[in-house]
Design an enzyme around this catalytic site. Structure first.
Site, PDB file in Angstrom:
ATOM      1  N   ASP A   1       2.905  -3.049   2.134  1.00  0.00           N
ATOM      2  CA  ASP A   1       4.036  -2.377   2.773  1.00  0.00           C
ATOM      3  C   ASP A   1       4.154  -2.818   4.235  1.00  0.00           C
ATOM      4  O   ASP A   1       3.209  -3.367   4.828  1.00  0.00           O
ATOM      5  CB  ASP A   1       3.844  -0.863   2.705  1.00  0.00           C
ATOM      6  CG  ASP A   1       5.147  -0.096   2.563  1.00  0.00           C
ATOM      7  OD1 ASP A   1       6.207  -0.666   2.914  1.00  0.00           O
ATOM      8  OD2 ASP A   1       5.118   1.062   2.120  1.00  0.00           O
TER       9      ASP A   1
ATOM     10  N   ASP B   1      13.238   2.263  -1.493  1.00  0.00           N
ATOM     11  CA  ASP B   1      12.449   3.481  -1.652  1.00  0.00           C
ATOM     12  C   ASP B   1      13.201   4.535  -2.453  1.00  0.00           C
ATOM     13  O   ASP B   1      12.625   5.578  -2.789  1.00  0.00           O
ATOM     14  CB  ASP B   1      12.084   4.061  -0.280  1.00  0.00           C
ATOM     15  CG  ASP B   1      10.912   3.350   0.364  1.00  0.00           C
ATOM     16  OD1 ASP B   1      10.181   2.625  -0.344  1.00  0.00           O
ATOM     17  OD2 ASP B   1      10.713   3.512   1.583  1.00  0.00           O
TER      18      ASP B   1
END
Length: 749
Positions: A470, A534
């Site tokens: 990430d 997301d």
């Protein structure tokens, strides 16, 4: 008025190189050298094997203009009369600001390779530019430059752009924009005179980045129209642009967006641009996708290319537990996932020292002894014991100020001023926090080595098959030792990924960046998939995945079934809609599957099995998107390259003006083959999905028709409730013979 001399004296030794004509897979590039520089004459459709006499095809000279035709060079230059955006901007302390590059060498490929290297030089300015260009099998063009400083004093590079000409038939521009949880949304506008520029100053690709910049003929769509499109394979600051000059010529291109003084070349050093990827299609945006997909799937390191391994069904535990890591819960999740058919289990954020929330711990890449007194092994052993792979979340490029790492090495935090200050005074200013975190300065060799060593140790000490990598913030004031360093930071991240892959070649890596903020071919050269967003809301994902998929094939785009009620939008969707949406990607779950009721568990297991049945087709076939007339309905699918089978999704994204959808075209099949079309999910009698008193007759038992009929006339589709979908299969029955007057297709044996 005197007649101008239309013959420009060449500035390279005679004889000048013959024209460079590259052609492959329906795409061609034509470059002429008669003026002494590489003149871009054509990029687009294949012009055939023979060329006319190019000396007869020079442009006229208008009044109130240069006395010679203006050359559009491979690097557009003011020294050749180009009045648009220059290809090279640089200087030596304010001098040598306008280069006059001329060809010094052309190296052409031999055999089946379709590539060349063109070298240009300006001895006065003291620079040489070497350009690589190739057309890959499938028609995708790649182009990049390397500039070398041949002088004795420094040369500052401000921009070095890669450009290609666009046909004059192009009148519209299409690109993408977005934000967190709403990435990859299209915007379209007319192409007028002047320059359209999209700048990305995020230090990463950006949620609003245009994954693709396209110019095309009026109204070009998914299946029709000419399109010229480019993508810059770079994960840092960048610009993409369309430049329409007053003389009627248009170029499309991109460049790295460099900070003030970011690239200053010492004597005998160079700067290399990222690759520009470009595609041309005479059949709309689907043809652009064909070119990009072919390039991806021909790579030797493409997932499954050597191993033959299918893309595993994933469970990521983030939306099930967040930071609440308790072993009984995680073990129960693993058992539930395995029974459903999951093949990879990913432990997300919260496993390392001091990480109970997102304000602390980043940088301390040690397993938290309080949470995991026996390390990760008990969980990993349970996961692998169920026949699943184990994956782990990391965010190596960032650091919390509340971390052991930041306290021990405050100078490793990147920013606009050195930290701590070199004179022993107060430390330099930090950038504003983003998600409670700062950027770790990986340009610093010690910081880079620390991160490599920690990740290497994690992978050596644990049976980890997958890293979810990430990156959760912009790099707005990215600096090393007081100088801008987005370029060097990006290169350092690339090197970190490259070295880890060398050390652990069996480990797959996902590129996640607050979802889809780092989706580009630079990062995808080093990773095995991207996290498109997301947002797991299926309605939002329909658009996000559709437009991300213009460039990136579905096997590289993580797509998960989220909870019934979306965590990011609070929308509620039936499982069938969520599952159909997730199938057209790298399929997975992000849901607490411990507490499903019996009907949910049965349906979810069946959806996973259905994905596995069509996984090979979905991850190898051609993407097809219909040009729908009703904005409330979308039809897209994947067709095998031999035309033998296809899987389509009809999706209702809103209420329609029409009472019934009417006949919807099903494109992309072989026109003279007969197909059997059937609905496979959800069941035709599912009252949640359909809003109709009587369904179309074919829905219950299927129908046979030719590909030509399906594309030209289409099928009467059922009335779907908004935010629902229908999955259709099309399987080739046999070749189609002549159709008799009665209208029934005659099958040939």
């Amino acid at each position: 008025m005197n007649n101008p001399d239309l013959t420009r004296a060449p500035e390279t030794p005679l004889p000048l190189p013959d024209p460079l004509y590259l052609r492959r897979s329906g795409t061609s590039l034509l470059i002429d050298f008669r003026t002494g520089e590489p003149a871009l004459l054509h990029f687009g459709a294949d012009l055939g094997p023979a060329l006319p006499d190019l000396s007869l095809l020079g442009d006229p000279v208008p009044h109130s203009a240069l006395d010679i035709p203006v050359t559009l060079g491979l690097i557009p230059q003011a020294s050749s009369g180009w009045r648009g955006r220059p290809g090279l901007r640089g200087h030596r302390n304010g001098l040598a600001f306008s280069a006059r590059l001329r060809v010094s060498a052309v190296e052409r490929s031999s055999g089946t390779d379709c590539s060349a290297v063109i070298t240009q030089a300006d001895p006065t300015a003291g620079v040489t530019v070497r350009t690589e260009v190739r057309i890959n099998d499938g028609g995708l063009l790649q182009l990049r430059h390397r500039l070398d400083n041949n002088g004795t004093d420094p040369y500052g590079v401000e921009e070095l752009a890669a450009v290609l000409p666009v046909g004059r038939a192009a009148t519209e521009i299409l690109d993408l924009t977005g934000r967190w949880c709403r990435e990859s949304h299209p915007q379209r506008m007319p192409l007028g005179q002047g320059t359209w520029v999209r700048s990305g100053r995020h230090g990463r690709t950006g949620h609003d980045a245009s994954l693709l910049l396209a110019a095309g003929t009026p109204g070009f769509g998914n299946r029709h129209g000419q399109v010229w499109a480019v993508h810059l394979g770079w994960s840092g600051n960048h610009e993409s642009f369309v430049d329409a000059a007053p003389d009627g010529r248009t170029v499309i291109g991109a460049s790295e967006l460099l900070g003030s003084g970011e690239i200053t070349l010492a004597a005998n050093t160079g700067y290399e641009t990222p690759w520009l990827f470009a595609a041309y299609s005479a059949e709309g945006l689907d043809g652009i996708s064909d070119a990009f997909y072919a390039w991806f799937r021909q790579r030797p390191h493409h997932p499954g290319a050597e191993s033959g391994k299918a893309r595993p069904v994933v469970l990521n535990v983030w939306e099930a537990v967040y930071f609440d890591h308790r072993m009984p819960v995680l073990l129960e999740l693993a058992e539930s996932a395995a029974r459903l058919g999951v093949e990879r289990y990913v432990l997300d954020d919260g496993w390392f020292r001091g990480r109970r929330h997102d304000g602390a711990g980043l940088g301390d890449w040690y397993v938290d002894e309080d949470l995991w007194p026996e390390g990760l092994s008990p969980l990993i052993d349970a996961v692998t014991g169920h026949g699943m792979e184990f994956g782990l979340w990391v965010e190596p490029e960032m650091v919390n100020e509340d971390s052991d790492l930041a306290r021990a090495h405050p100078g490793w935090i990147a920013g606009p001023a050195p930290r701590p200050s070199s004179d022993g005074g107060p430390a330099g200013r930090l950038p504003e926090r983003w998600r409670h975190q700062q950027v770790l300065d990986l340009v610093n060799p010690e910081a880079w080595q620390y991160i490599f060593d920690r990740l290497d140790a994690l992978l050596r000490e644990n049976n980890i098959a997958y890293l979810k990598w990430d990156q959760n913030r912009d790099l707005g004031e990215m600096g090393h030792a007081g100088r801008p360093s987005v370029h060097d930071q990006t290169r350092a991240v690339y090197r970190l990924l490259d070295e880890l892959r060398k050390a652990h070649p069996g480990v797959e890596i996902e590129s996640c960046s607050s979802g889809g903020a780092r989706v580009d071919l630079g990062i995808l050269e080093r990773t095995d998939r991207i996290w498109g967003s997301d947002c797991n809301d299926a309605l939002e994902r329909q658009t996000i995945q559709r437009w991300t998929g213009i460039v990136v094939p579905p096997e590289l785009v993580g797509s998960h079934i989220g909870p019934t009620r979306s965590h990011t939008t609070a929308r509620t969707h039936d499982l069938s809609f969520r599952a159909i949406t997730a199938m057209f990607g790298h399929f997975g779950l992000e849901w607490d599957v411990r507490h499903l009721d019996d009907s949910e568990r049965t349906e979810l297991a069946a959806a996973i099995a259905l994905f596995k049945e069509y996984r090979s087709l979905l991850h190898t076939g051609r993407m097809v998107r219909a040009d729908e007339s009703d904005p409330a309905l979308r039809l897209h699918g994947v067709v095998s390259h031999d035309g033998g089978e296809a899987l389509f999704a009809l999706v209702s994204v809103a209420t329609s003006f029409a009472e019934v959808p009417g006949r919807i075209a099903v494109p992309g099949l072989l026109p003279d083959a007969v197909y059997r079309v059937e609905a496979v999910y959800p069941a035709p009698d599912d009252r949640r999905a359909f809003l109709q008193a009587v369904p179309p007759a074919w829905l219950a038992a299927g129908v046979e028709a030719t590909g030509r009929f399906l594309a030209g006339s289409g099928l009467p589709m059922p009335v779907l409730n908004p935010e629902h979908g229908l999955l259709l299969t099309a399987r080739r029955v046999t070749a189609a013979g002549p159709t008799p007057a009665g209208g029934r297709a005659v099958r040939s044996s």
